[in-house]
Design a protein around this motif. Structure first.
Motif, PDB file in Angstrom:
ATOM      1  N   LEU A   1       0.817  -1.202   0.000  1.00 34.45           N
ATOM      2  CA  LEU A   1       0.000   0.000   0.000  1.00 34.45           C
ATOM      3  C   LEU A   1       0.862   1.269   0.000  1.00 34.45           C
ATOM      4  N   HIS A   2       0.500   2.226  -0.859  1.00 34.33           N
ATOM      5  CA  HIS A   2       1.063   3.569  -0.785  1.00 34.33           C
ATOM      6  C   HIS A   2      -0.110   4.536  -0.802  1.00 34.33           C
ATOM      7  N   SER A   3       0.183   5.815  -0.683  1.00 32.90           N
ATOM      8  CA  SER A   3      -0.894   6.778  -0.807  1.00 32.90           C
ATOM      9  C   SER A   3      -0.375   8.009  -1.536  1.00 32.90           C
TER      10      SER A   3
ATOM     11  N   LYS B   1       3.870  13.397  -1.813  1.00 28.69           N
ATOM     12  CA  LYS B   1       4.360  12.554  -0.726  1.00 28.69           C
ATOM     13  C   LYS B   1       3.649  11.223  -0.749  1.00 28.69           C
ATOM     14  N   CYS B   2       4.350  10.203  -0.265  1.00 35.44           N
ATOM     15  CA  CYS B   2       3.673   8.940  -0.017  1.00 35.44           C
ATOM     16  C   CYS B   2       3.158   8.993   1.402  1.00 35.44           C
ATOM     17  N   ALA B   3       1.868   8.734   1.577  1.00 42.45           N
ATOM     18  CA  ALA B   3       1.276   8.926   2.895  1.00 42.45           C
ATOM     19  C   ALA B   3       0.857   7.621   3.557  1.00 42.45           C
ATOM     20  N   GLU B   4       1.276   6.504   3.049  1.00 43.41           N
ATOM     21  CA  GLU B   4       0.907   5.255   3.705  1.00 43.41           C
ATOM     22  C   GLU B   4       2.181   4.471   3.975  1.00 43.41           C
ATOM     23  N   LEU B   5       2.382   4.096   5.233  1.00 45.94           N
ATOM     24  CA  LEU B   5       3.617   3.418   5.624  1.00 45.94           C
ATOM     25  C   LEU B   5       3.899   2.259   4.671  1.00 45.94           C
ATOM     26  N   CYS B   6       5.088   2.282   4.026  1.00 47.81           N
ATOM     27  CA  CYS B   6       5.352   1.270   3.017  1.00 47.81           C
ATOM     28  C   CYS B   6       6.729   0.660   3.168  1.00 47.81           C
ATOM     29  N   GLY B   7       7.376   0.884   4.299  1.00 49.11           N
ATOM     30  CA  GLY B   7       8.688   0.286   4.508  1.00 49.11           C
ATOM     31  C   GLY B   7       9.672   1.341   4.984  1.00 49.11           C
TER      32      GLY B   7
ATOM     33  N   SER C   1      11.940   3.229   3.700  1.00 49.68           N
ATOM     34  CA  SER C   1      12.099   4.510   3.012  1.00 49.68           C
ATOM     35  C   SER C   1      10.791   5.203   2.686  1.00 49.68           C
ATOM     36  N   HIS C   2       9.752   4.844   3.407  1.00 52.86           N
ATOM     37  CA  HIS C   2       8.457   5.500   3.244  1.00 52.86           C
ATOM     38  C   HIS C   2       8.607   7.025   3.260  1.00 52.86           C
ATOM     39  N   SER C   3       9.412   7.538   4.174  1.00 56.16           N
ATOM     40  CA  SER C   3       9.515   8.992   4.305  1.00 56.16           C
ATOM     41  C   SER C   3      10.321   9.604   3.167  1.00 56.16           C
ATOM     42  N   LEU C   4      10.916   8.764   2.314  1.00 56.40           N
ATOM     43  CA  LEU C   4      11.751   9.299   1.236  1.00 56.40           C
ATOM     44  C   LEU C   4      11.102   9.065  -0.123  1.00 56.40           C
ATOM     45  N   MET C   5       9.841   8.666  -0.104  1.00 53.21           N
ATOM     46  CA  MET C   5       9.173   8.313  -1.357  1.00 53.21           C
ATOM     47  C   MET C   5       8.478   9.549  -1.932  1.00 53.21           C
ATOM     48  N   ASP C   6       9.249  10.588  -2.131  1.00 55.52           N
ATOM     49  CA  ASP C   6       8.676  11.835  -2.640  1.00 55.52           C
ATOM     50  C   ASP C   6       8.570  11.805  -4.159  1.00 55.52           C
TER      51      ASP C   6
HETATM   52 CU1  CUA Z   1       5.037   4.504  -0.285  1.00 52.85          CU
HETATM   53 CU2  CUA Z   1       4.972   5.198   1.840  1.00 52.85          CU
END
Ligand code: CUA
Ligand code: HEA
Ligand code: HEA
Ligand SMILES: [Cu+2]
Lengths: 210, 354, 620, 108
Positions: free
Chosen positions: B171-173, B206-212, B214-219
Motif C-alpha cells: 500500500l502507498h498513498s 508525498k507517499c502517505a501510507e507506511l510502506c517500509g 524509506s516511506h519517508s523518502l518516497m517523494d
Molecule cells: Cu510509499 Cu509510503
C-alpha cells in the motif's frame, strides 16, 4: 442469591427445579457462556464476511459450483441437527434429576458429533485429492477452509469437552456442582449447530446457486 | 512559582502564534495554501469545521472558567453541604439539540463535496495518467500517448487530469497537499481521482501510507506547465531516442556501461520500446537529466548522483536497486553519470518551473 | 488483615502469593505494575521518536529501527499500557462499587492477567531476537506480508495471547455486574465507573473477535501460505483494513469510556454534589458504544470505498459528538453550584476538559471526509489522537490513580508532588501535540523517519520534541511521588468524603471486601447514609461464614505454556523442531486446563469468628 | 410437615408436567427445523428458481432456524435470561455490521 455455606449443600437430596442456575457459580457459568457466545457470533461473522468477500476469487482454481455436492452436506446437517435435539433431551432429563438418561443422551450427542466430523474430514480429503483444492489454492480456498475448518474445530473442541465431562462425572451422579457444567456444554453445542445452519445455507447452498 | 508559570505560558502562547503567522508552511507543499481544485474544496471544509468547533470549544472553556471562579472552594473554607441537583430536562435538551444542528451544518456541505469530488463521469474526455506506486518511487504512464516517466509527473495547468492509481507491491498513498487530498494506492484495484492545478509550478508529492523503511523518502513532484509546453513535452518525450544521441566520448562509454552493467534490465532510457501497461522494474530514466530530484529526494548534482550510484542504500534504506548491479568503480560512475546527464529530451523541465 | 496473619512474610512467600492470587485487588496491583512498566517503556520509545524528529534529516536512529519504534510505541501504549492499567482500575474498584466479594470468575481473572503479561513479554522479546514488528500498530496486511524477519510474527503471537486475556476479562466483568450486585444495587443505582466498566466490557466482547480473526488470517498468510491478502491468488488486503478498524474504532472507546466513568466519580466527589443528569450520562455512554461500532470506515476514507460509503460514515462519525457533548456539559453542570475542591485528582479532571474537547474537535474535523483527504495519515491525525488519548485516557489514569490510590494501596499520594506532576505534563501535552496539527496541514505525513530540509517543518518539530521531554519530567515526578508516599501516613477509609460503596470499607479493602453484603438504598449509597443514616452502610445479611475461592498457580503456568507455543508458532517456518515448542507448549496448557476442570475446587470459608474479630479491630 | 411435603410433591409433579409440555414443544420445533432444512435444500436442488429469490430465501430459512435454536433449545425465553439475550442481540448486531462492511467491498 443465597450464598452456599456448606459444600454438602451442593449435593441435596432433591434437586431444585433449575439445578444449573441454583448456585451463584451456576448462574455465573450460565451467563458467562452466553456472553462468550455473543463474542463468538462476531468471530464467526468475521469469517463469514471474509468468505463472502473472497468467494469468487478462485484464481483459476475450482469454483464453489464445481466443488460442492449437496448429498454429504445434507447428511452432515441431519447429524448435527439431531445432535442438537439429543442434547435437549439430555437437559430435560437433567432437570428431572435422571442422571442415567442424561448420560445416555449426551453420549448419543457426542457420537453424532463424531459422525459429523468424520463426514467433514472425508469431504476435505475429497476436495484435496480429487480437485487439488487446498487452502493455498486461491483466496477462495483459504476463506472456505478457514470458515468451515474453524467450525469443525469448534465441533472437535465440543466433543473433547463432552468426553472429559462424561468421564469425570461418570461415578458422581448429578449435583449442583456439575449440573451447570453440563448445561454450559449443551448451550455451546446448540450454538455450534446454529453456526452450521448458516454455513450450509451461506456456503454450500448459496455456493451451489452461485 | 505562580509567576514563573504564567511567564512560561505567555511564552508558549507567543510561540504558537509566531508559528501560525510565520507562514502556513512551505509554498507548494502546504495544504493551507491550495493551488488546485481538490485542495481548495478540502480547505473550505477544514475552515468551516474549524470555525464551528472553535466556537464549541469557546463555550466549553468559558463555562469551565466561570465554574472555577464561582464555585471553587477557597483556602481554609470549611466543607459544606450543597443542594444535590438531579439534572435539568431543559438544559439537557439544549445541549443535545444545538450540537445536532451544528453537526448538520458540518455534515451537509461534507456530503455535497464528497459527491462533487467523486464524480468521474467525464473521465474519458480528459488526460489519463496511470500511476504505479513502487517501494519507494512512482511511475507515470500517459494513456494513449505511448510515453512514460518516473518521479516527476507533468500536467497542463487548469486542466482536469485523471490519475488512476495502483500499487506494484504494498500500500502507498498519493498525496500532493497543495493540489489535492490523498487517495490510497492499493495493490488489488485501481483507484481513480481527478486533479486540477491552478498555477504553474513544481508541487511536492508525498507517499502517505507506511510502506517500509524509506516511506519517508518516497517523494515525487507534480510539474505543472502551460498547455503548449505540455504538448511540446509529450512530443519531445515520444521522439527521444537515447541510442541516437550525439555524445562525447566519456558519455558514450557511459552508455555502453549502462548496458554492460545491466542497468537496462531495470531502467528504460527512451520511449522507443514502450509497451502500454508494462510494469518496469526501476524508474524510467528517459528524462533523467530534467529531474527536479534524484531518486525523488536528492538535488540533481553530480555529487548526489555519485552518492546514489555508489551506495543507494545510504540514501534510501531498503530500496530495490541496492545489490542488484555489480559494484561500480569511481571511473565507471563518472562515465555513467556523464551519460545520464545527457538524458534530456525536452526544454520543458522541472527546473524551468521552480 | 493487620490483626490476622503477622505482617512479616518472606520475600518468596510474597512472590508466591502474587503468582497464585485470584483476589481481584491483588490482580489489580499486578495489572497496574505491568501496565505501568509498559507505559514507561512506551514513553521511552516515544522520546526516541521525538529525538529522531528534533531536526530535519536526523540520523539518530536508522529507518528500519524507527519503524520498529513507532510500531512498538503504538502497540505497547495501547495494548500493554493503557488497556491493562484501565483493566487494573476496574479490577480494583468495580467489585467494591457494586458490593461484591470478587468477580464472577476469579480464576479466569488471574489467567487474563498472566496472558496479558506473557503476551506483552513475548512481543517485546522481539527486540532481543532479531527485530521488532515494523509495520505500524495497525500492521496493514500489504506491508506486514512484505516485512521480512520475524517481527510481525511476534506482533501476531503477542497480541493473540494478550487479546485472549482481554476477551476473558470482558466476559468476566459483564457476568460480575449482571449477577453479583449487592441487594438494592439496581442497574440505575450503579456508580458511573461501574456503568462504563460494563459498557466497555461489552465493547471488548464484540470488538476483539474481529481482531482475533484478522490476526489469524495474517498468521496463516505469513506462516502457512494461504491467500487471504495475497493479491496474486485473488486475496484482498482491504479486508484486513476493515477487520482491523471494526476492532480499532471500538478500541478507542474502550480506552476512553472507563475514563469518562472515572471523571464522573471525581467531579461528583470533589464538588460534593450528585452527578448532574445521571440517567443521561448512562444513556450517553451506551449511545457512544453503539455508534462506536458503526463508524470504523472513517479510518479508511482514502481507501477508495466510494462516495456513498464515505458520506454515510462521515455523518455517523460526527454524530458521536452529540452524546460526548452531553457528557462534557453534564460534568460542567455537576460542578456548577457545588463546592469545588481542587486537589491533584481534580486537577487532572479539570485539565481533561479543555484537552479532550480539543481532541474531540479535531476528531469531528477528521470526520468530515473531504477534509480528511488532507488530514489522513498526516501529523494532524497524530495530533488528534494524542489529544484524546493522552488528554483523555492518560489524564484519566492519573486522575484515577490519585483518587483511588488510598483504596488500592492504603496510602494517600503526596499533594505537592501531585501538582508538580500535573503541570509539566499538562504543558508538555499541549506543546507536543498542538503543533502537530499544523505540521500535518503543512504537509508532513505521519510515520516519517525523517522530514527533509527546507520544508518549513523544522520549528514545529523542535517544539514538539521539547514538549515530549516536559511530559517525561512529569512522569518521573509521579514515580518519585509513589516512592515518597509509600512511607507516608496510612490512609483513612474515606479520605475524600466519598459517595460510593468502595469508601465504606477500610483502605486498603480487606481481602473479603465486605464482611456482610451491604444493603444499597439509592444512588451514591454512602452519601445517603451520611446524610440520612448513621454514616454506615446497613448490612443485607447477618454475619456468617464467607465463601472464598482458592488461589492457584495454574493460570501462571498455563500462560507460560501459551508463551512457549507462541515461540513455536513464530519459528516453525525456520525449522521443524520448533513444532516441538508449538505443540509442547499447547499440550502443557491444555493439560493444565483439563486438570483445572477435572479437579474439584469448592473454595474455602472464612469463619464468622475471624470476621467478628476483624470488625472489632476496625471499630477501634 | 407432611402437608408441606405433599405440597412439594404436587409442585414437583406440576413442574414435571410443564417440562414435559416443554419437551413436546421442543420436538415440534425440531420437526420444523428439519422441514426448513429440507425446503432449503430442495429449493437449491430443484434449480428452478431465480438467484435473486433463492439467496434471500436461504437467509430467511437460516434466521428462522437460529431463532428456534435460541428460544426453544437454548431456553432463551426463560425468566432471568434478559441480559444473555441482550448480549446475543448485541453480538448479532455487531456481526451484521461486520458482514455488511466486508460484503460491500466487493460491490463498491
Ligand atoms: Cu510509499 Cu509510503
Ligand atoms: C481515546 C481515543 C480516541 C477517542 C475518544 C477518539 C474520538 C474521536 N475520533 Fe479519533 N482516533 C483515535 C483515538 C480516539 N479518537 C486514534 C488512536 C486514531 C488513529 C488511529 C491510527 O490511524 O493509528 C484516531 C483517528 C480518527 C480518525 C481517522 C483519521 C484518519 O486516519 O484519517 C477520525 C476520523 O473521523 C477520528 C474521529 C474521531 C471522532 C469524531 C471522535 C469523537 O468521539 C470525539 C467526540 C468529542 C467531542 C466532539 C468533544 C466534546 C463535544 C462537545 C463539547 C459537544 C459539541 C460538539 C459538537 C457540536 C460537534 N479519529
Ligand atoms: C495510549 C496510547 C499512547 C500514548 C499514551 C502515547 C504517548 C506519546 N506519544 Fe504516541 N502514539 C500512539 C499511542 C500513544 N502515544 C499510537 C497508537 C501511535 C501510532 C503508531 C503508528 O503509527 O503505528 C503513536 C505515534 C506517535 C508519534 C508519531 C510517530 C510517527 O508517526 O512517525 C509520535 C511523535 O511524536 C508520538 C509521540 C508520543 C509522545 C511524545 C507521548 C508522550 O505522551 C509519552 C509520555 C511518557 C513518557 C515521556 C514516559 C515517561 C517515563 C520516563 C521518562 C522514564 C522514567 C523512568 C523511570 C523513572 C525508571 N506517538
Ligand atoms: Cu476511529
Amino acid at each position: 442469591m443465597a450464598q452456599v455455606h456448606d459444600h454438602s449443600e451442593l449435593f441435596p437430596e432433591v434437586m431444585p427445579p433449575e439445578p444449573e442456575k441454583a448456585t451463584l457459580e451456576g448462574k455465573n457459568k450460565f451467563f458467562g457462556i452466553w456472553f462468550f457466545l455473543g463474542g463468538e457470533t462476531v468471530l464467526f461473522a468475521s469469517l463469514f464476511g471474509v468468505y463472502l468477500a473472497l468467494k469468487n476469487s478462485t484464481a483459476g482454481g475450482p469454483s464453489s459450483q464445481e466443488l460442492f455436492g449437496l448429498g454429504l452436506v445434507f447428511i452432515m446437517t441431519m447429524l448435527l441437527l439431531t445432535s442438537s435435539l439429543t442434547s435437549v433431551y439430555a437437559m430435560y432429563h437433567m432437570r428431572n434429576n435422571d442422571f442415567k438418561k442424561m448420560y445416555l443422551w449426551l453420549g448419543i450427542t457426542g457420537l453424532l458429533g463424531i459422525g459429523f466430523l468424520a463426514c467433514e474430514i472425508y469431504e476435505f480429503a475429497h476436495y484435496i485429492t480429487d480437485y487439488g483444492f487446498t487452502f493455498r489454492s486461491s483466496a477462495f480456498g483459504s476463506a472456505f477452509y478457514a470458515l468451515v475448518g474453524f467450525h469443525g474445530g469448534h465441533v472437535l473442541f465440543g466433543i473433547c469437552w463432552l468426553t472429559t465431562l462424561l468421564i469425570r462425572n461418570a461415578k458422581r451422579g448429578l449435583n449442583l456442582y456439575n449440573a451447570p457444567k453440563f448445561n454450559t456444554f449443551s448451550i455451546y453445542w446448540h450454538f455450534i449447530d446454529v453456526v452450521w445452519v448458516f454455513i450450509f445455507s451461506v456456503v454450500y447452498l448459496m455456493g451451489k446457486v452461485g | 512559582m505562580k509567576d514563573w508559570l504564567s511567564k512560561f505560558r505567555a511564552l508558549v502562547l507567543f510561540g504558537i502564534v509566531a508559528l501560525v503567522l510565520s507562514a502556513c508552511g512551505r509554498e507548494n507543499l502546504t495544504a493551507l495554501d491550495p493551488k488546485g481544485y481538490g485542495a481548495e474544496v478540502s480547505l473550505k471544509l477544514i475552515l468551516l469545521t474549524t470555525i464551528v468547533m472553535t466556537s464549541v470549544f469557546l463555550v466549553v472553556i468559558i463555562l469551565l472558567i466561570i465554574v472555577l471562579v464561582r464555585f471553587r472552594r477557597k483556602k481554609g473554607e470549611p466543607l459544606k453541604n450543597v443542594p444535590q441537583v438531579e439534572g435539568s430536562k431543559t438544559l439537557e435538551a439544549i445541549w443535545t439539540i444545538i450540537p445536532i444542528i451544528l453537526v448538520g451544518i458540518m455534515a451537509v456541505p461534507t456530503v455535497v463535496a464528497t459527491f462533487q469530488l467523486a464524480d468521474t463521469s467525464d473521465k474519458d474526455e480528459h488526460i489519463n495518467i496511470n500511476v504505479t506506486g513502487y517501494q519507494y518511487w512512482w511511475h507515470f504512464e500517459y494513456e494513449n500517448e505511448e510515453i512514460a516517466t518516473s518521479q516527476d509527473m507533468y500536467i497542463p495547468v487548469n486542466k482536469k487530469v485523471y490519475v488512476n492509481l495502483i500499487s506494484n507491491d504494498v500500500l502507498h498513498s498519493f498525496w500532493v497537499p497543495s493540489i489535492s487530498g490523498k487517495l490510497d494506492v492499493n495493490p488489488e484495484n485501481v483507484n481513480t481521482m481527478f486533479i486540477q492545478a491552478y498555477e504553474e509550478g513544481v508541487y511536492f508529492g508525498k507517499c502517505a501510507e507506511l510502506c517500509g523503511p524509506s516511506h519517508s523518502l518516497m517523494d515525487f513532484k507534480v510539474v505543472v506547465v502551460s498547455e503548449e509546453e505540455y504538448e511540446q513535452w509529450v512530443n519531445d518525450m515520444k521522439s527521444f531516442n537515447s541510442q541516437e544521441l550525439e555524445l562525447d566520448a566519456v558519455a558514450a562509454e557511459g552508455r555502453d556501461l549502462f548496458e554492460e552493467k545491466g542497468c537496462v534490465a531495470c531502467h528504460a532510457t527512451d520511449s522507443q520500446n514502450f509497451v502500454p501497461g508494462q510494469k518496469p522494474i526501476g524508474p524510467d530514466l528517459t528524462q533523467f537529466a530534467d529531474r527536479s530530484r534524484i531518486a525523488g529526494i536528492l538535488h540533481p548534482t553530480e555529487e548526489n548522483l555519485y552518492k546514489w550510484l555508489k551506495d543507494p542504500e545510504s540514501v534510501k534504506p531498503g530500496n530495490k536497486m541496492t545489490g542488484a548491479y555489480p559494484e561500480l568503480s569511481d571511473e565507471e560512475i563518472e562515465k555513467i553519470s556523464a551519460y545520464l546527464m545527457q538524458l534530456s529530451p525536452s526544454e520543458v523541465t522541472a527546473a524551468s518551473k521552480e | 488483615m493487620a490483626t490476622t496473619a503477622a505482617a512479616k512474610r518472606s520475600f518468596w512467600e510474597f512472590i508466591w502469593d502474587y503468582l497464585t492470587t485470584v483476589d481481584h485487588k491483588k490482580i489489580a496491583h499486578l495489572y497496574l505494575a505491568g501496565g505501568g512498566f509498559f507505559f514507561i517503556l512506551g514513553g521511552i520509545e516515544a522520546l526516541i521518536i521525538r529525538i529522531q524528529l528534533i531536526k530535519p534529516e536526523n540520523d539518530f536512529i536508522s529507518a528500519g529501527f524507527y519503524n520498529e519504534m513507532i510500531t512498538m510505541h503504538g502497540t505497547t501504549m495501547i495494548f500493554l499500557a493503557a488497556m491493562p492499567i484501565i483493566v487494573g482500575l476496574m479490577n480494583a474498584i468495580m467489585p467494591l462499587q457494586i458490593g461484591a466479594r470478587d468477580v464472577a470468575f476469579p480464576f479466569l481473572n488471574a489467567l487474563s492477567f498472566w496472558l496479558f503479561f506473557f503476551g506483552g513479554l513475548l512481543l517485546n522479546l522481539s527486540f532481543l531476537f532479531g527485530g521488532a514488528p515494523d509495520a505500524g500498530w495497525t500492521s496493514y496486511a500489504s506491508l506486514s506480508m512484505d516485512s521480512s524477519g520475524h517481527g510481525i510474527d511476534y506482533y501476531i503471537a503477542g497480541l493473540q495471547i494478550a487479546g485472549a486475556g482481554t476477551l476473558m476479562t470482558g466476559i468476566n466483568f459483564i457476568a460480575t455486574i449482571v449477577t453479583m450486585r449487592a441487594p438494592g444495587m439496581t442497574y440505575m443505582r450503579m456508580p458511573l465507573f461501574t456503568w462504563t466498566t460494563f459498557v466497555t466490557s461489552v465493547l471488548i466482547l464484540f470488538a476483539f473477535p474481529p481482531l482475533t480473526i484478522n490476526l489469524f488470517l495474517l498468521m496463516f498468510d505469513r506462516m502457512f501460505g494461504t491467500a487471504f491478502f495475497n493479491v496474486a491468488l485473488g486475496g484482498n488486503q482491504v479486508i484486513y483494513q476493515h477487520l482491523f478498524w471494526i476492532f480499532g474504532h471500538p478500541e478507542v472507546y474502550i480506552l476512553i469510556l472507563p475514563m469518562f466513568g472515572v471523571f464522573s466519580e471525581i467531579f461528583a466527589t470533589f464538588s460534593r454534589k450528585r452527578l448532574f443528569g445521571y440517567t443521561a450520562m448512562v444513556f450517553a455512554t451506551m449511545l457512544i458504544a453503539f455508534l462506536g461500532f458503526m463508524v470504523w470506515a472513517h479510518h479508511m476514507f482514502t481507501v477508495g470505498l466510494g462516495p456513498v460509503a464515505n458520506a454515510i460514515f462521515a455523518v455517523g462519525t460526527m454524530a458521536i459528538a452529540v452524546p460526548t457533548g452531553i457528557k462534557i456539559f453534564n460534568w460542567l453542570l455537576t460542578m456548577w453550584g457545588g463546592q469545588v475542591t481542587i486537589n491533584s485528582a481534580m486537577l487532572w479532571a479539570l485539565g481533561f476538559i479543555p484537552t479532550f474537547t480539543i481532541g474531540g474537535m479535531t476528531g469531528v474535523m477528521l470526520g468530515s471526509n473531504v477534509a480528511d483527504y488532507q488530514y489522513h495519515d498526516s501529523y494532524f491525525v497524530v495530533g488528534h489522537f494524542h489529544y484524546v488519548i493522552v488528554g483523555g485516557s492518560v489524564f484519566g489514569i492519573f486522575a484515577a490513580l490519585h483518587y483511588w490510590w488510598p483504596k488500592m494501596f492504603g496510602r494517600v499520594l503526596n499533594e505537592t508532588l501531585g501538582k508538580l506532576t500535573f503541570w509539566p505534563f499538562f504543558i508538555g501535552v499541549h506543546l507536543t501535540f498542538f503543533v502537530q496539527h499544523l505540521l500535518g496541514l503543512m504537509g508532513m505525513p505521519r510515520r516519517y523517519w525523517v522530514f527533509l530540509e527546507d520544508q518549513s517543518l523544522d520549528l514545529g518539530n523542535l517544539i514538539s520534541t521539547i514538549g515530549a521531554f516536559l511530559m517525561g519530567v512529569g512522569a518521573i515526578i509521579f514515580v518519585i511521588n509513589i516512592i515518597v508516599s509509600a512511607f507516608g501516613e496510612k490512609a483513612a477509609a474515606d479520605p475524600w468524603d466519598g459517595r460510593t460503596l468502595e469508601w465504606a470499607v477500610s483502605s486498603p479493602a480487606p481481602y473479603y471486601n465486605f464482611a456482610q453484603l451491604p444493603l444499597v438504598r439509592g444512588l451514591d449509597p454512602l452519601w445517603i447514609e451520611k446524610m440520612e443514616g448513621n454514616g454506615k452502610i446497613p448490612a443485607a445479611e447477618p454475619l456468617g461464614d464467607v465463601h472464598m475461592p482458592n488461589g492457584s498457580i495454574i493460570p501462571f503456568l498455563m500462560s507460560i505454556g501459551f508463551f512457549i507455543s507462541g515461540f513455536g508458532f513464530i519459528y516453525q517456518t525456520d525449522n521443524v523442531y520448533w513444532y516441538l515448542a508449538l505443540y509442547g507448549g499447547l499440550a502443557f496448557s491444555i493439560a493444565l486446563m483439563i486438570i483445572r476442570s477435572v479437579k474439584d475446587d469448592y473454595g474455602y470459608y472464612i469463619p464468622k469468628e475471624e470476621l467478628e474479630k476483624a470488625l472489632e479491630g476496625e471499630a477501634k | 410437615m407432611t402437608d408441606t411435603k405433599v405440597n412439594n410433591m404436587s409442585k414437583e409433579s406440576f413442574r414435571r408436567q410443564k417440562s414435559r409440555e416443554e419437551m413436546q414443544k421442543q420436538l415440534i420445533s425440531f420437526g420444523l427445523m428439519i422441514v426448513l432444512t429440507l425446503v432449503a435444500f430442495a429449493v437449491v436442488a430443484m434449480d428452478t428458481f431465480h438467484k435473486g429469490f433463492v439467496i434471500p430465501f436461504l437467509f430467511l430459512m437460516a434466521i428462522v432456524q437460529a431463532g428456534f435454536q435460541f428460544y426453544y433449545f437454548m431456553h432463551l425465553k426463560e425468566r432471568g435470561t434478559g441480559m444473555a439475550a441482550l448480549l446475543i442481540y448485541g453480538g448479532v448486531w455487531a456481526a451484521f455490521l461486520t458482514l455488511a462492511g466486508l460484503i460491500v467491498i466487493s460491490w463498491w
